[in-house]
Design a protein around this motif. Sequence first.
Motif, PDB file in Angstrom:
ATOM      1  N   ALA A 107       0.823  -1.206   0.000  1.00  0.00           N
ATOM      2  CA  ALA A 107       0.000   0.000   0.000  1.00  0.00           C
ATOM      3  C   ALA A 107       0.860   1.261   0.000  1.00  0.00           C
ATOM      4  O   ALA A 107       0.368   2.349  -0.303  1.00  0.00           O
ATOM      5  CB  ALA A 107      -0.931   0.013   1.218  1.00  0.00           C
ATOM      6  N   VAL A 108       2.156   1.113   0.298  1.00  0.00           N
ATOM      7  CA  VAL A 108       3.062   2.258   0.270  1.00  0.00           C
ATOM      8  C   VAL A 108       3.063   2.910  -1.111  1.00  0.00           C
ATOM      9  O   VAL A 108       3.224   4.130  -1.228  1.00  0.00           O
ATOM     10  CB  VAL A 108       4.488   1.828   0.674  1.00  0.00           C
ATOM     11  N   TYR A 109       2.844   2.126  -2.161  1.00  0.00           N
ATOM     12  CA  TYR A 109       2.838   2.684  -3.510  1.00  0.00           C
ATOM     13  C   TYR A 109       1.585   3.518  -3.758  1.00  0.00           C
ATOM     14  O   TYR A 109       1.624   4.531  -4.461  1.00  0.00           O
ATOM     15  CB  TYR A 109       2.976   1.565  -4.546  1.00  0.00           C
ATOM     16  N   ALA A 110       0.479   3.095  -3.171  1.00  0.00           N
ATOM     17  CA  ALA A 110      -0.739   3.902  -3.252  1.00  0.00           C
ATOM     18  C   ALA A 110      -0.574   5.188  -2.438  1.00  0.00           C
ATOM     19  O   ALA A 110      -1.074   6.249  -2.819  1.00  0.00           O
ATOM     20  CB  ALA A 110      -1.941   3.101  -2.749  1.00  0.00           C
ATOM     21  N   ASP A 111       0.136   5.099  -1.313  1.00  0.00           N
ATOM     22  CA  ASP A 111       0.398   6.296  -0.510  1.00  0.00           C
ATOM     23  C   ASP A 111       1.257   7.284  -1.282  1.00  0.00           C
ATOM     24  O   ASP A 111       1.078   8.507  -1.184  1.00  0.00           O
ATOM     25  CB  ASP A 111       1.084   5.917   0.805  1.00  0.00           C
ATOM     26  N   ALA A 112       2.205   6.776  -2.069  1.00  0.00           N
ATOM     27  CA  ALA A 112       3.043   7.651  -2.890  1.00  0.00           C
ATOM     28  C   ALA A 112       2.213   8.344  -3.963  1.00  0.00           C
ATOM     29  O   ALA A 112       2.444   9.520  -4.284  1.00  0.00           O
ATOM     30  CB  ALA A 112       4.182   6.849  -3.522  1.00  0.00           C
ATOM     31  N   ILE A 113       1.228   7.635  -4.520  1.00  0.00           N
ATOM     32  CA  ILE A 113       0.319   8.272  -5.471  1.00  0.00           C
ATOM     33  C   ILE A 113      -0.421   9.418  -4.793  1.00  0.00           C
ATOM     34  O   ILE A 113      -0.584  10.502  -5.353  1.00  0.00           O
ATOM     35  CB  ILE A 113      -0.692   7.256  -6.040  1.00  0.00           C
ATOM     36  N   ALA A 114      -0.885   9.170  -3.560  1.00  0.00           N
ATOM     37  CA  ALA A 114      -1.621  10.200  -2.826  1.00  0.00           C
ATOM     38  C   ALA A 114      -0.756  11.441  -2.600  1.00  0.00           C
ATOM     39  O   ALA A 114      -1.222  12.572  -2.754  1.00  0.00           O
ATOM     40  CB  ALA A 114      -2.116   9.638  -1.498  1.00  0.00           C
ATOM     41  N   VAL A 115       0.523  11.232  -2.235  1.00  0.00           N
ATOM     42  CA  VAL A 115       1.419  12.379  -2.039  1.00  0.00           C
ATOM     43  C   VAL A 115       1.559  13.153  -3.339  1.00  0.00           C
ATOM     44  O   VAL A 115       1.436  14.386  -3.376  1.00  0.00           O
ATOM     45  CB  VAL A 115       2.808  11.915  -1.543  1.00  0.00           C
ATOM     46  N   GLY A 116       1.814  12.422  -4.444  1.00  0.00           N
ATOM     47  CA  GLY A 116       1.966  13.090  -5.733  1.00  0.00           C
ATOM     48  C   GLY A 116       0.716  13.838  -6.140  1.00  0.00           C
ATOM     49  O   GLY A 116       0.790  14.976  -6.644  1.00  0.00           O
ATOM     50  N   PHE A 117      -0.437  13.234  -5.904  1.00  0.00           N
ATOM     51  CA  PHE A 117      -1.708  13.834  -6.318  1.00  0.00           C
ATOM     52  C   PHE A 117      -2.031  15.089  -5.516  1.00  0.00           C
ATOM     53  O   PHE A 117      -2.223  16.176  -6.074  1.00  0.00           O
ATOM     54  CB  PHE A 117      -2.825  12.798  -6.158  1.00  0.00           C
ATOM     55  N   PHE A 118      -2.073  14.957  -4.200  1.00  0.00           N
ATOM     56  CA  PHE A 118      -2.502  16.082  -3.371  1.00  0.00           C
ATOM     57  C   PHE A 118      -1.454  17.199  -3.323  1.00  0.00           C
ATOM     58  O   PHE A 118      -1.806  18.384  -3.326  1.00  0.00           O
ATOM     59  CB  PHE A 118      -2.855  15.608  -1.961  1.00  0.00           C
ATOM     60  N   ALA A 119      -0.167  16.848  -3.312  1.00  0.00           N
ATOM     61  CA  ALA A 119       0.868  17.885  -3.318  1.00  0.00           C
ATOM     62  C   ALA A 119       0.840  18.656  -4.635  1.00  0.00           C
ATOM     63  O   ALA A 119       1.019  19.883  -4.658  1.00  0.00           O
ATOM     64  CB  ALA A 119       2.246  17.268  -3.088  1.00  0.00           C
ATOM     65  N   GLN A 120       0.596  17.951  -5.741  1.00  0.00           N
ATOM     66  CA  GLN A 120       0.529  18.635  -7.035  1.00  0.00           C
ATOM     67  C   GLN A 120      -0.702  19.530  -7.117  1.00  0.00           C
ATOM     68  O   GLN A 120      -0.648  20.624  -7.700  1.00  0.00           O
ATOM     69  CB  GLN A 120       0.517  17.605  -8.166  1.00  0.00           C
ATOM     70  N   ILE A 121      -1.813  19.098  -6.542  1.00  0.00           N
ATOM     71  CA  ILE A 121      -3.010  19.946  -6.488  1.00  0.00           C
ATOM     72  C   ILE A 121      -2.691  21.245  -5.753  1.00  0.00           C
ATOM     73  O   ILE A 121      -3.015  22.353  -6.215  1.00  0.00           O
ATOM     74  CB  ILE A 121      -4.177  19.210  -5.784  1.00  0.00           C
ATOM     75  N   LEU A 122      -2.066  21.120  -4.579  1.00  0.00           N
ATOM     76  CA  LEU A 122      -1.707  22.310  -3.793  1.00  0.00           C
ATOM     77  C   LEU A 122      -0.722  23.189  -4.552  1.00  0.00           C
ATOM     78  O   LEU A 122      -0.850  24.422  -4.579  1.00  0.00           O
ATOM     79  CB  LEU A 122      -1.111  21.896  -2.454  1.00  0.00           C
ATOM     80  N   LYS A 123       0.264  22.580  -5.177  1.00  0.00           N
ATOM     81  CA  LYS A 123       1.285  23.319  -5.916  1.00  0.00           C
ATOM     82  C   LYS A 123       0.664  24.099  -7.078  1.00  0.00           C
ATOM     83  O   LYS A 123       0.992  25.282  -7.308  1.00  0.00           O
ATOM     84  CB  LYS A 123       2.350  22.350  -6.438  1.00  0.00           C
ATOM     85  N   SER A 124      -0.246  23.454  -7.814  1.00  0.00           N
ATOM     86  CA  SER A 124      -0.898  24.120  -8.947  1.00  0.00           C
ATOM     87  C   SER A 124      -1.808  25.246  -8.499  1.00  0.00           C
ATOM     88  O   SER A 124      -1.936  26.270  -9.182  1.00  0.00           O
ATOM     89  CB  SER A 124      -1.693  23.088  -9.760  1.00  0.00           C
ATOM     90  N   ALA A 125      -2.458  25.055  -7.346  1.00  0.00           N
ATOM     91  CA  ALA A 125      -3.349  26.105  -6.837  1.00  0.00           C
ATOM     92  C   ALA A 125      -2.552  27.290  -6.298  1.00  0.00           C
ATOM     93  O   ALA A 125      -2.917  28.446  -6.516  1.00  0.00           O
ATOM     94  CB  ALA A 125      -4.249  25.529  -5.750  1.00  0.00           C
ATOM     95  N   ALA A 126      -1.459  27.025  -5.582  1.00  0.00           N
ATOM     96  CA  ALA A 126      -0.674  28.090  -4.951  1.00  0.00           C
ATOM     97  C   ALA A 126       0.144  28.890  -5.960  1.00  0.00           C
ATOM     98  O   ALA A 126       0.367  30.094  -5.779  1.00  0.00           O
ATOM     99  CB  ALA A 126       0.250  27.484  -3.893  1.00  0.00           C
ATOM    100  N   GLN A 127       0.620  28.250  -6.984  1.00  0.00           N
ATOM    101  CA  GLN A 127       1.420  28.889  -8.031  1.00  0.00           C
ATOM    102  C   GLN A 127       2.573  29.715  -7.439  1.00  0.00           C
ATOM    103  O   GLN A 127       3.487  29.170  -6.857  1.00  0.00           O
ATOM    104  CB  GLN A 127       0.516  29.729  -8.936  1.00  0.00           C
ATOM    105  N   ASP A 128       2.512  31.050  -7.554  1.00  0.00           N
ATOM    106  CA  ASP A 128       3.641  31.900  -7.144  1.00  0.00           C
ATOM    107  C   ASP A 128       3.900  31.880  -5.644  1.00  0.00           C
ATOM    108  O   ASP A 128       5.017  32.190  -5.198  1.00  0.00           O
ATOM    109  CB  ASP A 128       3.405  33.348  -7.602  1.00  0.00           C
ATOM    110  N   ILE A 129       2.884  31.540  -4.849  1.00  0.00           N
ATOM    111  CA  ILE A 129       3.097  31.535  -3.398  1.00  0.00           C
ATOM    112  C   ILE A 129       3.443  30.137  -2.878  1.00  0.00           C
ATOM    113  O   ILE A 129       3.575  29.940  -1.673  1.00  0.00           O
ATOM    114  CB  ILE A 129       1.868  32.088  -2.639  1.00  0.00           C
ATOM    115  N   TRP A 130       3.596  29.212  -3.790  1.00  0.00           N
ATOM    116  CA  TRP A 130       3.947  27.844  -3.391  1.00  0.00           C
ATOM    117  C   TRP A 130       5.315  27.827  -2.733  1.00  0.00           C
ATOM    118  O   TRP A 130       6.289  28.338  -3.269  1.00  0.00           O
ATOM    119  CB  TRP A 130       3.953  26.931  -4.610  1.00  0.00           C
ATOM    120  N   ASP A 131       5.372  27.256  -1.558  1.00  0.00           N
ATOM    121  CA  ASP A 131       6.629  27.124  -0.830  1.00  0.00           C
ATOM    122  C   ASP A 131       6.715  25.697  -0.300  1.00  0.00           C
ATOM    123  O   ASP A 131       6.095  25.376   0.718  1.00  0.00           O
ATOM    124  CB  ASP A 131       6.706  28.124   0.324  1.00  0.00           C
TER     125      ASP A 131
END
Length: 298
Positions: A107-131
């Motif tokens: 299930a660690v591989y599914a957890d890695a998908i979750a990190v990639g998915f949700f972190a990318q969502i946050l990164k795309s939403a934050a854009q210039d303020i992404w830290d």
Amino acid sequence: MQLAIPVEALYDPSVTLPANEVYSFLKWSADCTGSPFFTARVGQYMAAGGWAPLVPLMTSAQSIADFFQKFGLLSSDRNAAATYRLVVEGPIALWQLIRPVGANKDAVYADAIAVGFFAQILKSAAQDIWDPLQVVAVMPDASLIPQDLLPPTSVLSGEMGLNLRFPSSYLGLNMPAVLPPEGLPDLGLPNRHDLMLAERIRQVLEHRISEPGLGVARIASMIGLSKWKLQSLLSLQGTSISEIREDIRRSQAIERVTFTADKIDAIASDLGYANSANFTRAFRTWTGKSPREIRSEL
């Protein structure tokens, strides 16, 4: 290895798969690419609309907070193998993926998908303020997350599941548009024609060796090639369907005759022979002796 459902079923929300089967498939896929970041990359592509069933949810959500809440409700409604929870404490938001005790280690591989998915969502939403230094992901294996998504200091190894901490101010951001995944690193998936064709056919035949009517045309259709193309490619590799089938029959027959007490008739039937006489004739060709002669010497 493949998921035992037709492709069109992946778009049917009523279709579910055993969690352990999915985890094993993800591990196999990561092994095929040779990249430890494969499943996290899959999550990033999903965040760009790369998995159709999630697109309606992503496009209907007005804000990051709205998306997380709807996602949590959706997963609970489907009795998923994990639950999601959003906790806000002042300036910090915590998005939790909680797996049951004793969850399969893959299930660690599914957890890695979750990190990639949700972190990318946050990164795309934050854009210039992404830290990324303000974001911390705690998941089972930190080595599965690429540094271009989150730096090593932002990914910590912990229990199965995911704890994703980020500024609560991100919750008020608008959901990012679902756009083609331009700029994302390549997933690293091998082209199916780069894989050994004979091995793909072997995998098909090993699960259907008892079907005497499984011919070239049907096998070609199952792996997405024309009959002519399949035969041509196999010829270039110096083999054929019949040779691959014969090799599988030989290895399975010798193993079962030597190491099991299975009846000869049953072995013959399981390997697709019309009768035990045909099987015995083939076995003698392979070994110089009949199955009964082999067993009498054990």
